[in-house]
Scaffold this active site. Structure first.
Site, PDB file in Angstrom:
ATOM      1  N   MET A 266     107.486  17.284 -20.288  1.00  0.00           N
ATOM      2  CA  MET A 266     108.169  17.513 -19.012  1.00  0.00           C
ATOM      3  C   MET A 266     108.454  16.200 -18.294  1.00  0.00           C
ATOM      4  O   MET A 266     109.565  15.932 -17.877  1.00  0.00           O
ATOM      5  CB  MET A 266     107.326  18.415 -18.112  1.00  0.00           C
ATOM      6  CG  MET A 266     107.187  19.844 -18.595  1.00  0.00           C
ATOM      7  SD  MET A 266     106.337  20.888 -17.379  1.00  0.00           S
ATOM      8  CE  MET A 266     104.629  20.342 -17.599  1.00  0.00           C
TER       9      MET A 266
ATOM     10  N   SER B  83     106.425  14.528 -10.657  1.00  0.00           N
ATOM     11  CA  SER B  83     106.348  15.970 -10.440  1.00  0.00           C
ATOM     12  C   SER B  83     107.696  16.589 -10.078  1.00  0.00           C
ATOM     13  O   SER B  83     107.809  17.816  -9.969  1.00  0.00           O
ATOM     14  CB  SER B  83     105.331  16.280  -9.327  1.00  0.00           C
ATOM     15  OG  SER B  83     104.035  15.848  -9.687  1.00  0.00           O
TER      16      SER B  83
ATOM     17  N   ILE C   3     103.090  11.810 -22.596  1.00  0.00           N
ATOM     18  CA  ILE C   3     103.002  12.998 -23.443  1.00  0.00           C
ATOM     19  C   ILE C   3     101.681  12.990 -24.206  1.00  0.00           C
ATOM     20  O   ILE C   3     101.516  12.248 -25.190  1.00  0.00           O
ATOM     21  CB  ILE C   3     104.196  13.086 -24.418  1.00  0.00           C
ATOM     22  CG1 ILE C   3     105.514  12.928 -23.657  1.00  0.00           C
ATOM     23  CG2 ILE C   3     104.140  14.409 -25.179  1.00  0.00           C
ATOM     24  CD1 ILE C   3     105.700  13.908 -22.506  1.00  0.00           C
TER      25      ILE C   3
ATOM     26  N   GLN D 105      97.342  29.701 -15.256  1.00  0.00           N
ATOM     27  CA  GLN D 105      96.332  29.569 -16.309  1.00  0.00           C
ATOM     28  C   GLN D 105      96.050  28.102 -16.613  1.00  0.00           C
ATOM     29  O   GLN D 105      94.891  27.720 -16.838  1.00  0.00           O
ATOM     30  CB  GLN D 105      96.785  30.285 -17.576  1.00  0.00           C
ATOM     31  CG  GLN D 105      95.788  30.184 -18.726  1.00  0.00           C
ATOM     32  CD  GLN D 105      95.976  31.269 -19.766  1.00  0.00           C
ATOM     33  OE1 GLN D 105      95.974  32.449 -19.442  1.00  0.00           O
ATOM     34  NE2 GLN D 105      96.155  30.880 -21.022  1.00  0.00           N
ATOM     35  N   GLU D 106      97.081  27.279 -16.611  1.00  0.00           N
ATOM     36  CA  GLU D 106      96.876  25.860 -16.897  1.00  0.00           C
ATOM     37  C   GLU D 106      95.941  25.226 -15.871  1.00  0.00           C
ATOM     38  O   GLU D 106      94.997  24.512 -16.222  1.00  0.00           O
ATOM     39  CB  GLU D 106      98.210  25.118 -16.889  1.00  0.00           C
ATOM     40  CG  GLU D 106      98.059  23.618 -17.098  1.00  0.00           C
ATOM     41  CD  GLU D 106      99.385  22.877 -17.115  1.00  0.00           C
ATOM     42  OE1 GLU D 106      99.364  21.631 -17.155  1.00  0.00           O
ATOM     43  OE2 GLU D 106     100.437  23.542 -17.086  1.00  0.00           O
ATOM     44  N   ARG D 107      96.187  25.493 -14.601  1.00  0.00           N
ATOM     45  CA  ARG D 107      95.377  24.872 -13.557  1.00  0.00           C
ATOM     46  C   ARG D 107      93.979  25.452 -13.496  1.00  0.00           C
ATOM     47  O   ARG D 107      93.020  24.753 -13.152  1.00  0.00           O
ATOM     48  CB  ARG D 107      96.109  24.996 -12.224  1.00  0.00           C
ATOM     49  CG  ARG D 107      97.319  24.078 -12.175  1.00  0.00           C
ATOM     50  CD  ARG D 107      98.273  24.351 -11.037  1.00  0.00           C
ATOM     51  NE  ARG D 107      99.377  23.388 -11.100  1.00  0.00           N
ATOM     52  CZ  ARG D 107     100.526  23.511 -10.438  1.00  0.00           C
ATOM     53  NH1 ARG D 107     100.720  24.567  -9.650  1.00  0.00           N
ATOM     54  NH2 ARG D 107     101.470  22.600 -10.551  1.00  0.00           N
TER      55      ARG D 107
ATOM     56  N   GLN E  42      64.035   8.884  -1.698  1.00  0.00           N
ATOM     57  CA  GLN E  42      64.691   9.927  -0.899  1.00  0.00           C
ATOM     58  C   GLN E  42      66.212   9.890  -1.054  1.00  0.00           C
ATOM     59  O   GLN E  42      66.866  10.939  -1.144  1.00  0.00           O
ATOM     60  CB  GLN E  42      64.324   9.767   0.572  1.00  0.00           C
ATOM     61  CG  GLN E  42      64.806  10.932   1.430  1.00  0.00           C
ATOM     62  CD  GLN E  42      64.447  10.749   2.892  1.00  0.00           C
ATOM     63  OE1 GLN E  42      64.959   9.846   3.547  1.00  0.00           O
ATOM     64  NE2 GLN E  42      63.543  11.577   3.402  1.00  0.00           N
TER      65      GLN E  42
ATOM     66  N   HIS F  24      72.978   5.292 -11.834  1.00  0.00           N
ATOM     67  CA  HIS F  24      72.596   4.635 -13.086  1.00  0.00           C
ATOM     68  C   HIS F  24      72.427   3.134 -12.888  1.00  0.00           C
ATOM     69  O   HIS F  24      71.940   2.440 -13.798  1.00  0.00           O
ATOM     70  CB  HIS F  24      73.657   4.869 -14.174  1.00  0.00           C
ATOM     71  CG  HIS F  24      73.540   6.197 -14.873  1.00  0.00           C
ATOM     72  ND1 HIS F  24      73.892   7.391 -14.279  1.00  0.00           N
ATOM     73  CD2 HIS F  24      73.109   6.506 -16.126  1.00  0.00           C
ATOM     74  CE1 HIS F  24      73.701   8.371 -15.134  1.00  0.00           C
ATOM     75  NE2 HIS F  24      73.221   7.868 -16.264  1.00  0.00           N
TER      76      HIS F  24
ATOM     77  N   GLY G 104      99.627  18.871 -11.956  1.00  0.00           N
ATOM     78  CA  GLY G 104      99.948  19.034 -10.544  1.00  0.00           C
ATOM     79  C   GLY G 104      98.957  18.243  -9.710  1.00  0.00           C
ATOM     80  O   GLY G 104      97.756  18.511  -9.736  1.00  0.00           O
TER      81      GLY G 104
END
Length: 397
Positions: A141, A148, A173, A259-261, A297, A356, A382
Site C-alpha cells: 500500500m 497513510s 513492504i 482484524q489487522e489492528r 522501592q 536492566h 495505522g
C-alpha cells in the site's frame, strides 16, 4: 525503603494467567504443538537471522508442512476451517519468540483479503499454496512520500486488453523478499472523485514481467523481517488477478482493518508480557549494593505500575477479541486498543531496559532487541494519530 518483596521468593506469574472463554482445549493443544515446533525450528536461529536481517523461507515452509499456517482457511482450499482464536494463538506464540511478522501477517491479515473478496478461481489457485507454505504473501500500500494518505497514491494500473499495465513504486513492504504473491493497491481510475473510489487491489505474482524488488531497507528494529521497495515498470498482470471489483480496493482494505489492528494490539501485548516477565526475573537476580534490585522501592513501584497497566490491557483486549469472534463491529474500541497497547508497550520497553541498567544495552539480553522491535508498533497498521482521529470521528467530533 520498602522491602515487601524478598528475592528468596519465587516469581509470581499468576498475573499473566488469563481466563479467556474464547480459547478451548483445542486452541491450547495447537499452542503447545506450535511452541514445541518454534523451540526447535526458530529459537536456536533467531540471533543468526537478526544478524543476517532475514528469516529464511524454510521456516515458513516448515510451518506449512506441520499444519500451522492459515488455520482459518476452509477445507476445500486445503485449510482446517478453524476459528479466529487459532490465529490469535498463532500470532502470540510467534511474537513470544520474536519471529512474528513473517508468518502472522501473511496468514492472519493478508490471506483473509483473498478469502473474503477473491474469485473462486483465485482461491483455488492461491489458497492451498498459502496453507502449505509454498507461497507467502505481502500487501503493498505505502508509497514514498504518501504514508497513510492512501487516496493520493501514484501507482497506476491501466487496462490493456486482458491485462493491466502497472507503473509505480511501493515502500516499507514487509516480507517483500520472501513473498510470492503481492496484494498491490493501485489507481485504476486516477480521475475518480473522491479519489478513494479509484483504488483497486491487484494480485501480482513473483515472476510478473516488469515487476522487481528495489532496495532492502535498513531498519532500526525487527531486523529478521525483511522490508523492501517494490518497483513496477510496465508490469503486465492478467485482469483475472483483480481482487473483487475495480474501484473497491480502498473499501476492501478498510473492511479488514479491524482484524489487522486487533492482531497488532495482540502482538504488542504479547511482547509486553514477555518483557515484564524477563524484567521481573532479572531484578530479583541482579545484585546492587549488596541486595537484589527488586528490594528497592523504585523498582517495586515501576514493576507494580507496569503490571497494572498490563492487566488492564489484557482485560480490555480479551473482551474485544470475544466480540470480534462474534462478528461485532467494534472499530472504535479496537482503534483505542491499537494505540493504547502499542504505546504502552513502547513505553514499557524503555522502562524495562532502564531496570536492566547497563546490561539492558547489551545484545545478549533480549530486552535490547525488544526495545528496538516495538518502536514501530504505534506506527504500522495505522499510526497512533490516525487511531485518535478515528475515535474522535466516531464520537461525533
Amino acid at each position: 525503603m520498602s522491602n515487601a518483596t524478598s528475592s528468596s521468593k519465587q516469581v509470581n506469574y499468576d498475573l499473566f494467567k488469563r481466563e479467556r472463554p474464547y480459547l478451548t482445549d483445542e486452541h491450547e493443544m495447537f499452542r503447545i504443538s506450535l511452541r514445541k515446533f518454534l523451540e526447535k525450528e526458530a529459537v536456536p536461529y533467531i540471533e543468526k537471522w537478526e544478524e543476517d536481517k532475514y528469516t529464511p523461507r524454510e521456516l515458513y515452509e516448515k510451518l506449512g508442512a506441520n499444519g500451522f499456517l492459515c488455520p482459518q482457511v476452509k477445507p476445500e482450499y486445503g485449510g482446517l476451517g478453524l476459528d479466529f482464536g487459532f490465529n490469535v494463538v498463532f500470532t502470540e506464540e510467534l511474537y513470544k519468540v520474536g519471529v512474528g511478522t513473517l508468518a502472522s501477517t501473511s496468514c492472519s491479515i493478508i490471506v483473509p483479503y483473498l478469502e473474503r473478496f477473491g474469485t473462486e478461481e483465485q482461491k483455488k489457485k492461491f489458497l492451498p499454496k498459502c496453507v502449505s507454505g509454498e507461497i507467502t504473501t505481502a500487501v503493498a500500500m505505502t508509497e514514498p512520500g504518501i504514508g497513510s494518505d492512501l487516496a493520493n497514491m501514484n501507482t497506476t494500473a491501466v487496462r490493456d486488453g486482458d491485462h493491466y499495465i502497472l507503473n509505480g513504486q511501493k515502500t516499507f513492504i514487509s516480507n517483500g523478499i520472501n513473498a510470492g504473491l503481492f496484494f498491490v493497491a493501485v489507481k485504476t481510475d486516477p480521475k475518480a472523485t473522491p479519489a478513494r473510489k479509484g483504488i483497486s487491489i491487484i494480485l501480482v505474482e513473483d515472476d510478473t514481467p516488469g515487476f522487481s524488488r528495489g532496495r532492502k531497507l535498513k531498519k532500526l528494529g525487527q531486523h529478521s523481517t525483511d522490508t523492501v521497495e517494490l518497483i513496477f515498470e510496465d508490469a503486465r498482470v492478467p485482469v483475472a488477478n483483480l481482487l473483487g471489483e475495480e474501484g473497491q480496493g480502498f473499501y476492501y482494505l478498510m473492511d479488514r482493518l479491524q482484524q489487522e489492528r486487533l492482531l497488532i494490539a495482540t502482538n504488542a501485548l504479547t511482547v509486553a508480557e514477555e518483557m515484564l516477565k524477563s524484567t521481573i526475573t532479572y531484578v530479583k537476580e541482579r545484585q546492587a549494593f549488596g541486595k537484589p534490585i527488586s528490594s528497592f522501592q523504585n523498582t517495586q513501584f515501576e514493576i507494580a505500575e507496569m503490571a497494572t497497566e498490563l492487566s488492564l490491557a489484557q482485560t480490555f483486549l480479551d473482551d474485544l477479541t470475544s466480540k470480534h469472534l462474534k462478528g461485532e463491529n467494534i472499530v472504535t474500541q479496537i482503534s483505542m486498543a491499537k494505540w493504547f497497547i502499542t504505546e504502552m508497550t513502547r513505553k514499557m520497553s524503555a522502562r524495562c531496559l532502564q531496570l536492566h541498567g547497563g546490561y539492558g544495552f547489551m545484545e545478549e539480553y533480549p530486552i535490547a532487541r525488544r526495545y528496538r522491535d516495538v518502536a514501530v508498533m504505534p506506527i504500522y497498521g495505522g499510526t497512533t494519530e490516525i487511531m485518535k482521529n478515528i475515535i474522535a470521528k466516531n464520537l461525533g467530533l
